[in-house]
Design a protein around this motif. Structure first.
Motif, PDB file in Angstrom:
ATOM      1  N   VAL A 182       0.810  -1.261   0.035  1.00 43.96           N
ATOM      2  CA  VAL A 182      -0.020  -0.119  -0.014  1.00 43.96           C
ATOM      3  C   VAL A 182       0.852   1.148   0.034  1.00 43.96           C
ATOM      4  O   VAL A 182       1.709   1.339   0.651  1.00 43.96           O
ATOM      5  CB  VAL A 182      -1.006   0.081   1.106  1.00 43.96           C
ATOM      6  N   LEU A 183       0.587   2.159  -0.923  1.00 45.31           N
ATOM      7  CA  LEU A 183       1.401   3.324  -1.115  1.00 45.31           C
ATOM      8  C   LEU A 183       0.349   4.514  -1.087  1.00 45.31           C
ATOM      9  O   LEU A 183      -0.780   4.470  -1.608  1.00 45.31           O
ATOM     10  CB  LEU A 183       2.053   3.415  -2.583  1.00 45.31           C
ATOM     11  N   ALA A 184       0.710   5.641  -0.307  1.00 45.87           N
ATOM     12  CA  ALA A 184      -0.286   6.733  -0.401  1.00 45.87           C
ATOM     13  C   ALA A 184       0.766   8.077  -0.305  1.00 45.87           C
ATOM     14  O   ALA A 184       1.758   8.332   0.225  1.00 45.87           O
ATOM     15  CB  ALA A 184      -0.699   6.603   0.904  1.00 45.87           C
ATOM     16  N   THR A 185       0.108   9.061  -1.067  1.00 43.91           N
ATOM     17  CA  THR A 185       0.920  10.269  -1.210  1.00 43.91           C
ATOM     18  C   THR A 185      -0.428  11.453  -0.653  1.00 43.91           C
ATOM     19  O   THR A 185      -1.388  11.256  -1.060  1.00 43.91           O
ATOM     20  CB  THR A 185       1.236  10.618  -2.289  1.00 43.91           C
ATOM     21  N   HIS A 198       3.405   6.806 -10.027  1.00 36.04           N
ATOM     22  CA  HIS A 198       2.407   5.786 -10.595  1.00 36.04           C
ATOM     23  C   HIS A 198       3.581   4.583 -11.028  1.00 36.04           C
ATOM     24  O   HIS A 198       3.245   3.470 -10.870  1.00 36.04           O
ATOM     25  CB  HIS A 198       1.735   6.312 -11.935  1.00 36.04           C
ATOM     26  N   ARG A 199       4.796   4.932 -11.368  1.00 37.47           N
ATOM     27  CA  ARG A 199       5.578   3.838 -11.885  1.00 37.47           C
ATOM     28  C   ARG A 199       6.027   3.186 -10.539  1.00 37.47           C
ATOM     29  O   ARG A 199       6.305   1.960 -10.650  1.00 37.47           O
ATOM     30  CB  ARG A 199       6.948   4.402 -12.525  1.00 37.47           C
ATOM     31  N   LEU A 200       6.315   3.685  -9.547  1.00 35.81           N
ATOM     32  CA  LEU A 200       6.649   3.301  -8.345  1.00 35.81           C
ATOM     33  C   LEU A 200       5.588   2.154  -7.805  1.00 35.81           C
ATOM     34  O   LEU A 200       5.879   1.206  -7.543  1.00 35.81           O
ATOM     35  CB  LEU A 200       6.865   4.327  -7.197  1.00 35.81           C
ATOM     36  N   PHE A 201       4.406   2.564  -8.016  1.00 39.54           N
ATOM     37  CA  PHE A 201       3.264   1.935  -7.559  1.00 39.54           C
ATOM     38  C   PHE A 201       3.215   0.564  -8.555  1.00 39.54           C
ATOM     39  O   PHE A 201       3.065  -0.645  -8.337  1.00 39.54           O
ATOM     40  CB  PHE A 201       1.875   2.583  -7.724  1.00 39.54           C
ATOM     41  N   VAL A 202       3.397   0.871 -10.011  1.00 39.97           N
ATOM     42  CA  VAL A 202       3.385  -0.296 -11.178  1.00 39.97           C
ATOM     43  C   VAL A 202       4.321  -1.131 -10.938  1.00 39.97           C
ATOM     44  O   VAL A 202       4.344  -2.435 -10.712  1.00 39.97           O
ATOM     45  CB  VAL A 202       3.467   0.367 -12.305  1.00 39.97           C
ATOM     46  N   ASP A 203       5.513  -0.812 -10.168  1.00 35.25           N
ATOM     47  CA  ASP A 203       6.725  -1.701  -9.755  1.00 35.25           C
ATOM     48  C   ASP A 203       6.283  -2.469  -8.615  1.00 35.25           C
ATOM     49  O   ASP A 203       6.545  -3.741  -8.605  1.00 35.25           O
ATOM     50  CB  ASP A 203       7.983  -0.737  -9.485  1.00 35.25           C
ATOM     51  N   MET A 204       5.521  -1.890  -7.674  1.00 39.44           N
ATOM     52  CA  MET A 204       4.946  -2.746  -6.600  1.00 39.44           C
ATOM     53  C   MET A 204       4.058  -3.913  -7.038  1.00 39.44           C
ATOM     54  O   MET A 204       4.063  -4.943  -6.378  1.00 39.44           O
ATOM     55  CB  MET A 204       4.133  -1.874  -5.400  1.00 39.44           C
ATOM     56  N   VAL A 205       3.108  -3.145  -7.786  1.00 42.72           N
ATOM     57  CA  VAL A 205       2.086  -4.247  -8.501  1.00 42.72           C
ATOM     58  C   VAL A 205       2.925  -5.343  -9.305  1.00 42.72           C
ATOM     59  O   VAL A 205       2.564  -6.622  -8.903  1.00 42.72           O
ATOM     60  CB  VAL A 205       0.982  -3.641  -9.498  1.00 42.72           C
TER      61      VAL A 205
END
Ligand SMILES: NC(=O)CC[C@H](N)C(=O)O
Length: 214
Positions: A182-185, A198-205
């Motif tokens: 889970v990521l939040a800004t 968004h890329r950071l989140f995509v890498d997490m996914v």
């Protein structure tokens, strides 16, 4: 000779499309080589590898989550490790605890943090600043944003407001966090055409078990 080649399909990432800046998140995700789609029904959750909770109005989104019967299914999925990223109102919804929220406000949870709604105060409803997000310089736009007032030991702090005279009470406040998937800004990278968050989140996914199983 037969060569067994497995070509990984791009991850499918949903944007919760009940209220808020859904379109901007869809555009940001589309720049990250994923399939991005708006989501309004519980059945659609099972087709996803991750979800974005947009900026908007957390009390309205929470009421609509309940009306659309998405609150419990999404809460359960996030608890089980489903990747989620929330900006601003999305951060509020992903927090386990909210200060200055409404009594009837529901939480999706997933982040062991306490956020304060509308924390930056009326006189600075919106402000912009450059900040360091995990080693990258990011231009951050805050609109009636929350800040993170407390975090548990499991939470990684990714960004704080730089300490300057103009920052006032906001100086040093935590505005980006990650805990597991889970990521939040507190700010809105979807509004600045900078898709690095968004890329950071995509890498997490991509790195999560859920997408490997799919
Ligand atoms: N830009 C935003 O998402 C604002 C969040 C809003 N103030 C809330 O409490 O939900």
């Amino acid at each position: 000779m037969l060569v067994n080649m497995v070509v990984a399909a791009p991850p499918v990432i949903g944007v919760l499309a009940l209220q808020g800046d859904v379109q901007e998140h869809l555009v940001s995700l589309a720049q990250c080589d994923v399939t991005a789609r708006p989501v309004r029904r519980a059945e659609e959750l099972d087709e996803l590898d991750g979800i974005v909770i947009p900026g908007g109005e957390s009390t309205t989104i929470s009421k609509l989550l309940d009306n659309f019967e998405l609150l419990e299914p999404l809460r359960a999925k996030i608890k089980a490790g489903f990747p989620a990223y929330g900006s601003c109102a999305g951060m509020i919804l992903l927090a386990n605890d909210v200060l200055d929220g409404r009594d009837d406000q529901h939480q999706l949870g997933g982040l062991d943090i306490t956020v304060r709604r509308n924390a930056f105060g009326r006189q600075v409803d919106s402000f912009e600043t450059d900040l360091d997000l995990a080693g990258e310089n990011v231009h951050a736009v805050f609109i009636r944003a929350p800040w993170v007032e407390a975090v548990s030991g499991e939470v990684e702090v990714l960004a704080t407001v730089p300490i300057t005279a103009e920052a006032g009470d906001a100086a040093g406040r935590i505005v980006a966090v990650r805990q597991g998937n889970v990521l939040a800004t507190a700010f809105h990278p979807e509004l600045t055409g900078d898709e690095r968050v968004h890329r950071l989140f995509v890498d997490m996914v991509r790195g999560s078990t859920g997408s490997e199983e799919k």
